[in-house]
Scaffold this motif. Structure first.
Motif, PDB file in Angstrom:
ATOM      1  N   GLY A  37      -8.425  -0.630  12.544  1.00  0.00           N
ATOM      2  CA  GLY A  37      -9.652  -0.174  13.187  1.00  0.00           C
ATOM      3  C   GLY A  37     -10.519   0.670  12.278  1.00  0.00           C
ATOM      4  O   GLY A  37     -11.347   1.455  12.743  1.00  0.00           O
ATOM      5  N   LEU A  38     -10.364   0.485  10.954  1.00  0.00           N
ATOM      6  CA  LEU A  38     -11.147   1.238   9.975  1.00  0.00           C
ATOM      7  C   LEU A  38     -12.035   0.278   9.177  1.00  0.00           C
ATOM      8  O   LEU A  38     -11.831  -0.940   9.205  1.00  0.00           O
ATOM      9  N   THR A  39     -12.988   0.812   8.463  1.00  0.00           N
ATOM     10  CA  THR A  39     -13.828   0.007   7.580  1.00  0.00           C
ATOM     11  C   THR A  39     -13.710   0.539   6.152  1.00  0.00           C
ATOM     12  O   THR A  39     -13.232   1.672   5.934  1.00  0.00           O
ATOM     13  N   ASP A  40     -14.172  -0.268   5.184  1.00  0.00           N
ATOM     14  CA  ASP A  40     -14.110   0.194   3.800  1.00  0.00           C
ATOM     15  C   ASP A  40     -15.133   1.281   3.523  1.00  0.00           C
ATOM     16  O   ASP A  40     -15.149   1.863   2.437  1.00  0.00           O
ATOM     17  N   LYS A  41     -15.991   1.573   4.490  1.00  0.00           N
ATOM     18  CA  LYS A  41     -16.942   2.679   4.345  1.00  0.00           C
ATOM     19  C   LYS A  41     -16.270   4.011   4.671  1.00  0.00           C
ATOM     20  O   LYS A  41     -16.710   5.069   4.230  1.00  0.00           O
TER      21      LYS A  41
ATOM     22  N   GLY B 133      -3.033  12.392 -10.574  1.00  0.00           N
ATOM     23  CA  GLY B 133      -3.358  12.880  -9.239  1.00  0.00           C
ATOM     24  C   GLY B 133      -4.785  12.550  -8.823  1.00  0.00           C
ATOM     25  O   GLY B 133      -5.322  13.184  -7.916  1.00  0.00           O
ATOM     26  N   ASP B 134      -5.381  11.525  -9.459  1.00  0.00           N
ATOM     27  CA  ASP B 134      -6.775  11.184  -9.170  1.00  0.00           C
ATOM     28  C   ASP B 134      -6.934  10.359  -7.899  1.00  0.00           C
ATOM     29  O   ASP B 134      -8.041  10.268  -7.363  1.00  0.00           O
ATOM     30  N   ILE B 135      -5.878   9.704  -7.442  1.00  0.00           N
ATOM     31  CA  ILE B 135      -5.973   8.861  -6.253  1.00  0.00           C
ATOM     32  C   ILE B 135      -4.895   9.262  -5.243  1.00  0.00           C
ATOM     33  O   ILE B 135      -3.858   9.827  -5.605  1.00  0.00           O
ATOM     34  N   ASP B 136      -5.162   8.954  -3.975  1.00  0.00           N
ATOM     35  CA  ASP B 136      -4.233   9.290  -2.901  1.00  0.00           C
ATOM     36  C   ASP B 136      -3.282   8.148  -2.575  1.00  0.00           C
ATOM     37  O   ASP B 136      -2.242   8.357  -1.939  1.00  0.00           O
TER      38      ASP B 136
ATOM     39  N   LEU C 164       0.864  -1.174   0.000  1.00  0.00           N
ATOM     40  CA  LEU C 164       0.000   0.000   0.000  1.00  0.00           C
ATOM     41  C   LEU C 164       0.905   1.229   0.000  1.00  0.00           C
ATOM     42  O   LEU C 164       1.632   1.473   0.967  1.00  0.00           O
ATOM     43  N   VAL C 165       0.880   1.961  -1.100  1.00  0.00           N
ATOM     44  CA  VAL C 165       1.713   3.156  -1.257  1.00  0.00           C
ATOM     45  C   VAL C 165       0.812   4.384  -1.224  1.00  0.00           C
ATOM     46  O   VAL C 165      -0.254   4.408  -1.853  1.00  0.00           O
ATOM     47  N   VAL C 166       1.230   5.393  -0.471  1.00  0.00           N
ATOM     48  CA  VAL C 166       0.461   6.641  -0.386  1.00  0.00           C
ATOM     49  C   VAL C 166       1.278   7.770  -0.995  1.00  0.00           C
ATOM     50  O   VAL C 166       2.497   7.810  -0.888  1.00  0.00           O
ATOM     51  N   ARG C 167       0.583   8.653  -1.668  1.00  0.00           N
ATOM     52  CA  ARG C 167       1.231   9.739  -2.400  1.00  0.00           C
ATOM     53  C   ARG C 167       1.896  10.729  -1.447  1.00  0.00           C
ATOM     54  O   ARG C 167       1.363  11.057  -0.382  1.00  0.00           O
ATOM     55  N   ASN C 168       3.073  11.182  -1.832  1.00  0.00           N
ATOM     56  CA  ASN C 168       3.714  12.269  -1.078  1.00  0.00           C
ATOM     57  C   ASN C 168       2.783  13.482  -1.065  1.00  0.00           C
ATOM     58  O   ASN C 168       2.146  13.791  -2.078  1.00  0.00           O
ATOM     59  N   CYS C 169       2.686  14.147   0.047  1.00  0.00           N
ATOM     60  CA  CYS C 169       1.844  15.344   0.217  1.00  0.00           C
ATOM     61  C   CYS C 169       0.346  15.022   0.170  1.00  0.00           C
ATOM     62  O   CYS C 169      -0.475  15.920  -0.038  1.00  0.00           O
ATOM     63  N   SER C 170      -0.004  13.733   0.348  1.00  0.00           N
ATOM     64  CA  SER C 170      -1.427  13.362   0.377  1.00  0.00           C
ATOM     65  C   SER C 170      -2.041  13.583   1.748  1.00  0.00           C
ATOM     66  O   SER C 170      -3.259  13.483   1.918  1.00  0.00           O
ATOM     67  N   GLY C 171      -1.195  13.851   2.723  1.00  0.00           N
ATOM     68  CA  GLY C 171      -1.693  14.020   4.084  1.00  0.00           C
ATOM     69  C   GLY C 171      -1.817  12.712   4.830  1.00  0.00           C
ATOM     70  O   GLY C 171      -2.342  12.681   5.950  1.00  0.00           O
ATOM     71  N   ILE C 172      -1.321  11.627   4.241  1.00  0.00           N
ATOM     72  CA  ILE C 172      -1.383  10.317   4.893  1.00  0.00           C
ATOM     73  C   ILE C 172      -0.008   9.993   5.471  1.00  0.00           C
ATOM     74  O   ILE C 172       0.940   9.685   4.752  1.00  0.00           O
TER      75      ILE C 172
ATOM     76  N   GLN D  96      -4.598   6.020  10.402  1.00  0.00           N
ATOM     77  CA  GLN D  96      -5.845   6.761  10.634  1.00  0.00           C
ATOM     78  C   GLN D  96      -6.071   7.876   9.617  1.00  0.00           C
ATOM     79  O   GLN D  96      -7.195   8.330   9.410  1.00  0.00           O
ATOM     80  N   ASP D  97      -4.996   8.283   8.932  1.00  0.00           N
ATOM     81  CA  ASP D  97      -5.107   9.332   7.918  1.00  0.00           C
ATOM     82  C   ASP D  97      -5.746   8.831   6.622  1.00  0.00           C
ATOM     83  O   ASP D  97      -6.010   9.623   5.715  1.00  0.00           O
ATOM     84  N   LEU D  98      -5.996   7.528   6.520  1.00  0.00           N
ATOM     85  CA  LEU D  98      -6.631   6.973   5.322  1.00  0.00           C
ATOM     86  C   LEU D  98      -8.106   7.356   5.213  1.00  0.00           C
ATOM     87  O   LEU D  98      -8.698   7.246   4.131  1.00  0.00           O
ATOM     88  N   LYS D  99      -8.699   7.798   6.294  1.00  0.00           N
ATOM     89  CA  LYS D  99     -10.123   8.156   6.279  1.00  0.00           C
ATOM     90  C   LYS D  99     -10.417   9.197   5.201  1.00  0.00           C
ATOM     91  O   LYS D  99      -9.750  10.224   5.108  1.00  0.00           O
ATOM     92  N   GLY D 100     -11.390   8.885   4.362  1.00  0.00           N
ATOM     93  CA  GLY D 100     -11.817   9.823   3.328  1.00  0.00           C
ATOM     94  C   GLY D 100     -10.920   9.869   2.104  1.00  0.00           C
ATOM     95  O   GLY D 100     -11.201  10.608   1.168  1.00  0.00           O
TER      96      GLY D 100
END
Length: 342
Positions: free
Chosen positions: A156-160, A179-182, A117-125, A129-133
Motif C-alpha cells: 500500500g505504498l508508492t515509490d514517492k 551507513g548511507d542506506i537503510d 529486501l534486507v533492512v539494516r538493524n536499528c534502521s527503525g524498519i 509501513q516503516d519503509l516510508k521515508g
C-alpha cells in the motif's frame, strides 16, 4: 486437434529435426571466437566457465566477460560486443521491448529466495509501513527493482513515499558499510554481506508466490543462434549437466567440493557460503525448461508470462515505449529441446 494445431506441431517438429541434423553433421569451427557475458550470481554453471568445458567440448575460443548487472550486459549485447548473455527477466524484457533481436533460450534459475529486501538493524524498519521515508538501494531496471515496486504496491505504498536509489551491487555493499542506506533489494554476494547486519523483510520467492515471478535467463543474438545452433545447444547441455550434478549432490556439498570452489572463484564469494546461497535458488531441469512451466507452450508458458508482467512494469515506469502483442516470440525452446537429445 484442429488444422492449425497440426500445422504448428509439424512446423515445430521440422524445426527440431533441422536443428538436430545440424548438430549431427556440422563441425565446430576451431578458429571462431564467441563472447559470452555473465554476472556474479552463484549458480552451478559457473563451474562450466571455471573448467573451460565449453572450450574443450567445442574446440572454440570463448571470451568470458563479467558484468555487474543485467542492464550493462544487455547494453553490450545491443552494441554487438556479446553473442550470448545472462541477465535477469527485467533487463531481458526491457531489451525485447526496445527491439533488440534476441531470444531467451534457457532459464538459469528461478530466483526464488536468492534476491531479497534486507533492512539494516536499528534502521527503525520492523514492518512494511516503516519503509516510508527510508533510503533503499536497488539496481534500476533489474529483477529486484521490479519486485521492489511490486512489494510497495502490495504494502500500500508508492515509490514517492520511499527513497529508491539506483545503485549497482558493489555500490550497495559499500553504501551499506558507510551507513548511507537503510535497506537494499539485491542478490549475492552483496546480499550475503548486508545480511550480516540486517534482516530480510521480504524475498523474491514470497513475491513470486504472490503472482509475479522473476528469473535469470540466458539470451542469444538471434542471428548467432541461426548460424551456430550446435554451439548454443551444447552450452545448454553443459549447463543442464551442471545443474543436475548440483541437484544430485547438494546435500553433501562443502567448502572443499570442487563445484563450490569453482563457484567461489568465479563470483568472488566465500566457499563456505556457496552451499547456503545455492539452496536459495531453484534450477529447473531440461524437462521443466521445455514444458509449460518455463520455455514451452507459447504465450501460455511461464517465461512468456513473466516477460509480459515485467514489461507492463517497465511501461508503467516509462522505461519502454510500448508493449508487444505476444512475448512468446522472444522465447525459443528449440535449443533446449536439441540439448535434451545430446
Amino acid at each position: 486437434m484442429n488444422v492449425n494445431q497440426i500445422t504448428k506441431l509439424a512446423q515445430k517438429s521440422l524445426g527440431l529435426s533441422v536443428l538436430m541434423s545440424s548438430l549431427c553433421l556440422s563441425q565446430f569451427a576451431n578458429a571462431e571466437t564467441i563472447t559470452i557475458g555473465y554476472q556474479g550470481m552463484m549458480n552451478p554453471w559457473k563451474s562450466v566457465i571455471a573448467e573451460k568445458k565449453l572450450e574443450s567440448t567445442t574446440g572454440m575460443e570463448v571470451e568470458w566477460r563479467r558484468f555487474d548487472s543485467g542492464a550493462k550486459v544487455i547494453t553490450a549485447m545491443a552494441s554487438g560486443d556479446i553473442d550470448i548473455a545472462t541477465a535477469g527477466s527485467s533487463p531481458i524484457a526491457a531489451a525485447v521491448n526496445r527491439g533488440l533481436d534476441i531470444e531467451l533460450v534457457w532459464i538459469l534459475e528461478n530466483i526464488n529466495d536468492a534476491e531479497a529486501l534486507v533492512v539494516r538493524n536499528c534502521s527503525g524498519i520492523a514492518a512494511p509501513q516503516d519503509l516510508k521515508g527510508k533510503k533503499i538501494g536497488v539496481p534500476f531496471v533489474s529483477t529486484t527493482h521490479f519486485h521492489m515496486l511490486f512489494a510497495l504496491e502490495q504494502f500500500g505504498l508508492t515509490d514517492k513515499e520511499v527513497s529508491l536509489i539506483n545503485m549497482q551491487p558493489n555500490a550497495i555493499a559499500a553504501a551499506w558499510e558507510r551507513g548511507d542506506i537503510d535497506g537494499a533489494f539485491i542478490w549475492d554476494p552483496a546480499l550475503g554481506r548486508i545480511k550480516e547486519s540486517g534482516q530480510v523483510l521480504i524475498s523474491s520467492g514470497e513475491l513470486s508466490r504472490w503472482g509475479k515471478a522473476t528469473f535469470d535467463g540466458m539470451v542469444i543474438n538471434k542471428s548467432f543462434g541461426e548460424e551456430n545452433p550446435e554451439t548454443v545447444a551444447q552450452l545448454i547441455k553443459l549447463i543442464a549437466d551442471a545443474d543436475a550434478e548440483y541437484r544430485a549432490s547438494k546435500g553433501a556439498l562443502t567448502a572443499d567440493s570442487l563445484m563450490v570452489k569453482n563457484i567461489a572463484k568465479m563470483t568472488g564469494g566465500q566457499a563456505e557460503n556457496v552451499p547456503d546461497v545455492l539452496a536459495l535458488y531453484e534450477f529447473p531441469s531440461l524437462a521443466e525448461q521445455t514444458s509449460c512451466v518455463w520455455l514451452g507452450c507459447g504465450n501460455e508458458g511461464g517465461a512468456a508470462k513473466a516477460l509480459m508482467f515485467t514489461s507492463e512494469f517497465l511501461k508503467q515506469e516509462g522505461k519502454v515505449p510500448a508493449l508487444a502483442d505476444d512475448y512468446s516470440v522472444f522465447v525459443n525452446p528449440s535449443f533446449a529441446e536439441a540439448a535434451a537429445e545430446l
